[in-house]
Design a protein around this motif. Sequence first.
Motif, PDB file in Angstrom:
ATOM      1  N   ALA A 178       0.854  -1.210   0.000  1.00  0.00           N
ATOM      2  CA  ALA A 178       0.000   0.000   0.000  1.00  0.00           C
ATOM      3  C   ALA A 178       0.879   1.246   0.000  1.00  0.00           C
ATOM      4  O   ALA A 178       0.582   2.233  -0.701  1.00  0.00           O
ATOM      5  N   ALA A 179       2.005   1.168   0.761  1.00  0.00           N
ATOM      6  CA  ALA A 179       2.910   2.331   0.814  1.00  0.00           C
ATOM      7  C   ALA A 179       3.521   2.574  -0.562  1.00  0.00           C
ATOM      8  O   ALA A 179       3.630   3.716  -1.035  1.00  0.00           O
ATOM      9  N   MET A 180       3.902   1.468  -1.274  1.00  0.00           N
ATOM     10  CA  MET A 180       4.519   1.595  -2.609  1.00  0.00           C
ATOM     11  C   MET A 180       3.511   2.144  -3.617  1.00  0.00           C
ATOM     12  O   MET A 180       3.867   2.908  -4.528  1.00  0.00           O
ATOM     13  N   GLU A 215      12.712  11.747  -8.246  1.00  0.00           N
ATOM     14  CA  GLU A 215      13.144  12.429  -7.015  1.00  0.00           C
ATOM     15  C   GLU A 215      12.620  11.732  -5.756  1.00  0.00           C
ATOM     16  O   GLU A 215      13.135  11.944  -4.668  1.00  0.00           O
ATOM     17  N   ARG A 216      11.587  10.923  -5.955  1.00  0.00           N
ATOM     18  CA  ARG A 216      10.962  10.308  -4.772  1.00  0.00           C
ATOM     19  C   ARG A 216      11.451   8.885  -4.510  1.00  0.00           C
ATOM     20  O   ARG A 216      10.943   8.211  -3.613  1.00  0.00           O
ATOM     21  N   VAL A 231      12.193   3.940  -0.972  1.00  0.00           N
ATOM     22  CA  VAL A 231      13.049   2.910  -0.381  1.00  0.00           C
ATOM     23  C   VAL A 231      12.937   2.968   1.150  1.00  0.00           C
ATOM     24  O   VAL A 231      12.804   1.939   1.822  1.00  0.00           O
ATOM     25  N   GLY A 232      12.933   4.181   1.663  1.00  0.00           N
ATOM     26  CA  GLY A 232      12.791   4.365   3.116  1.00  0.00           C
ATOM     27  C   GLY A 232      11.498   3.759   3.626  1.00  0.00           C
ATOM     28  O   GLY A 232      11.488   3.039   4.641  1.00  0.00           O
ATOM     29  N   ALA A 233      10.421   3.980   2.902  1.00  0.00           N
ATOM     30  CA  ALA A 233       9.117   3.487   3.330  1.00  0.00           C
ATOM     31  C   ALA A 233       9.077   1.969   3.306  1.00  0.00           C
ATOM     32  O   ALA A 233       8.522   1.328   4.209  1.00  0.00           O
ATOM     33  N   VAL A 234       9.693   1.377   2.256  1.00  0.00           N
ATOM     34  CA  VAL A 234       9.684  -0.095   2.137  1.00  0.00           C
ATOM     35  C   VAL A 234      10.506  -0.715   3.260  1.00  0.00           C
ATOM     36  O   VAL A 234      10.082  -1.668   3.917  1.00  0.00           O
ATOM     37  N   VAL A 235      11.674  -0.116   3.519  1.00  0.00           N
ATOM     38  CA  VAL A 235      12.537  -0.625   4.591  1.00  0.00           C
ATOM     39  C   VAL A 235      11.828  -0.481   5.937  1.00  0.00           C
ATOM     40  O   VAL A 235      11.812  -1.403   6.762  1.00  0.00           O
ATOM     41  N   ALA A 236      11.163   0.649   6.150  1.00  0.00           N
ATOM     42  CA  ALA A 236      10.473   0.908   7.413  1.00  0.00           C
ATOM     43  C   ALA A 236       9.359  -0.103   7.652  1.00  0.00           C
ATOM     44  O   ALA A 236       9.021  -0.413   8.791  1.00  0.00           O
ATOM     45  N   VAL A 265      15.351  -5.205   1.279  1.00  0.00           N
ATOM     46  CA  VAL A 265      15.514  -4.756  -0.111  1.00  0.00           C
ATOM     47  C   VAL A 265      16.846  -5.265  -0.672  1.00  0.00           C
ATOM     48  O   VAL A 265      17.882  -5.073  -0.070  1.00  0.00           O
ATOM     49  N   TYR A 266      16.788  -5.961  -1.826  1.00  0.00           N
ATOM     50  CA  TYR A 266      18.008  -6.477  -2.469  1.00  0.00           C
ATOM     51  C   TYR A 266      18.452  -5.630  -3.659  1.00  0.00           C
ATOM     52  O   TYR A 266      19.615  -5.532  -3.954  1.00  0.00           O
ATOM     53  N   ALA A 267      17.473  -5.073  -4.372  1.00  0.00           N
ATOM     54  CA  ALA A 267      17.852  -4.272  -5.558  1.00  0.00           C
ATOM     55  C   ALA A 267      16.772  -3.237  -5.857  1.00  0.00           C
ATOM     56  O   ALA A 267      15.581  -3.497  -5.678  1.00  0.00           O
ATOM     57  N   VAL A 268      17.216  -2.049  -6.305  1.00  0.00           N
ATOM     58  CA  VAL A 268      16.294  -0.981  -6.759  1.00  0.00           C
ATOM     59  C   VAL A 268      16.828  -0.505  -8.107  1.00  0.00           C
ATOM     60  O   VAL A 268      17.937   0.018  -8.180  1.00  0.00           O
ATOM     61  N   GLU A 269      16.072  -0.783  -9.182  1.00  0.00           N
ATOM     62  CA  GLU A 269      16.586  -0.492 -10.538  1.00  0.00           C
ATOM     63  C   GLU A 269      15.647   0.452 -11.286  1.00  0.00           C
ATOM     64  O   GLU A 269      14.548   0.058 -11.674  1.00  0.00           O
ATOM     65  N   PRO A 270      16.088   1.714 -11.484  1.00  0.00           N
ATOM     66  CA  PRO A 270      15.254   2.619 -12.300  1.00  0.00           C
ATOM     67  C   PRO A 270      15.250   2.151 -13.754  1.00  0.00           C
ATOM     68  O   PRO A 270      16.268   1.683 -14.247  1.00  0.00           O
ATOM     69  N   GLN A 271      14.103   2.258 -14.435  1.00  0.00           N
ATOM     70  CA  GLN A 271      13.995   1.807 -15.828  1.00  0.00           C
ATOM     71  C   GLN A 271      13.276   2.840 -16.677  1.00  0.00           C
ATOM     72  O   GLN A 271      12.382   3.529 -16.209  1.00  0.00           O
ATOM     73  N   HIS A 272      13.705   2.891 -17.956  1.00  0.00           N
ATOM     74  CA  HIS A 272      12.997   3.729 -18.932  1.00  0.00           C
ATOM     75  C   HIS A 272      12.059   2.852 -19.721  1.00  0.00           C
ATOM     76  O   HIS A 272      12.448   1.780 -20.151  1.00  0.00           O
TER      77      HIS A 272
END
Lengths: 301, 288
Positions: free
Chosen positions: A241-243, A265-266, A271-276, A281-288
């Motif tokens: 729900a947070a994501m 920018e967010r 990431v903070g919200a997911v960790v909280a 978290v193993y990976a965060v990959e921005p994609q186009h």
Amino acid sequence: MAIANGAIRLEHVTKRYAKVVALDDLSLSVEHGVFGFLGPNGAGKTTAVKILLGLTRPTSGSGSLAGAAFGSKASLGRIGYLPELFRYQSWLTAREVLALHCELAAIPGARWPSEIDRILATVGLADRGTSRVGTFSKGMQQRLGLGVALLDDPAVVLLDEPTSALDPVGRHDVREIIRGLREKGTVVFLNSHLLSEVEQVCDAVAIVDRGKVVAQGDLAKLLGTSSLRVRATGISREARAAMARFGELDDGADGAIVIKGIDRERIPELVGAVVASGARVYAVEPQHESLEERFLSLLGQ
Amino acid sequence: MNVRSVLVVARQVVNEAGRRRLLLALVLLTVVVIALTVWGVSRVDDLRNAGQPLSDAQKKTIVSQLLILVMFMFSWVLSLAAVFVASPAISGELESGIALAVLARPIARAEYVLGKWLGLIALVVAYGVAAAVIELVAVQTVSGYQPPHPFEFLGFVVGEGIVILTFSLMLSTRVAGMVGGVIAAILFGIAWMGGIVGGVGAAFNNATITHVGTATKLILPTDGLWRGAVWSLEPSIVIAAQQQAGPAVAANPFFAAEAPPAAYVIWAVAWIAAMLALAIWSFRSREI
């Protein structure tokens, strides 16, 4: 070179054939650069070009090409056109076809030989100038057609599926030619259903489907929507729900969660919200998003 | 109207006919026909009637009739060749896509149609005049027979070709070459039959049937001009013999008692101009 009233202008153009609506209230304006007109087969791309050239009349709406009325001599004298259905007089040589178009375009006779030499070299037919067009492969005929469209440096060039008969080398050559035109300040209107082609050379695009423009603008902006792949374990319902507050969620094939349309920018905040929430978290990959994905999602709407 | 654009298109028509070897095929076949005619005419001297040589008047009649038959074949070849070449002249280029690149140049639709028409006329006139002149000269050289109105003959035969050419070109602005060719060929045949029907009406003094013949002559003036061509080739003795036979011979497509009236020739010219105007209007309003 800037053209008064714009290079290409279509205002609320509608075209109906009996019960079929080929173009539905199409409005476009192109001032400079390479404009990609993108859509699936039968979307109305060729109809739009034929209306610009005055080959077909719109049912309603108005506009101009190269600053003059559709199909007027003033307009046709400043443009070059490669039709989707490209065929040239099979009984003439390539040089003779180009000479015929020099004559139709009223280019002074003294300039023909040098202009024809330049064009043949540009489209890679320098050694086939004296061959009959009837002996040409489809790809060579399309190269000749591109040459015909480029005669006398027109202000606007309309290319309707210009690489449909070309091999990878030919496609590369055409891309280089289009880039060269952009550098010269020529406005290029590129009709295509080949996304990679458009993606590589166009400054702006309009995506058309069933006669309607479904998206239009700078390519960078159109593709600006980014998505984020998050690989994590222990994601609770609260974490999802947070994501979901950051964008539309989609489950990736490998168990990752894809957040579509997230503002870059967010990302730290997410990431903070997911960790909280207690997830690891193993990976965060921005994609186009690719143009193809964007295209399919727009057509799916 | 840009004359230069018209001439560019016209030149392409002639160029295409040359490069595609259409002219070569016509020339070769025509030479064969002329050689056969010359041989045939040269044998007339050997003909005997009850063991006696023919009189000059008899020879003249036979040669003139042979010439009319051969020229009839020429007029059909000329007219049907005009149909075959004109019917796909515009529609073929639209179907193949050749016209797309040309019409995207600063050339008006009217200039394009006029250019096609002039180019086709150049072909019809060149072939019609060359073939007919060679045939007439060859026959005269062999037999000494010269038809009374050779220049009128050329005018009528070429006029007939231009009529059917203009009609085929008009069809070509709207329908596929195959369809236009079939329509033009059938109407050409009907007009020829109409001339015979009208003659039958005259022979039997039936006003309705005569009017049918007159109407076909006005609707498609090919047969009416052909009758003028026949008249141009007939020596006075043949015309005198026909006049004695009365209206009964009017149905024969190889006889003409008199030249078409001037009003009919004016009608044919006006008909060609109107058909050309219709072709231009039709092509201007056509969506490509």
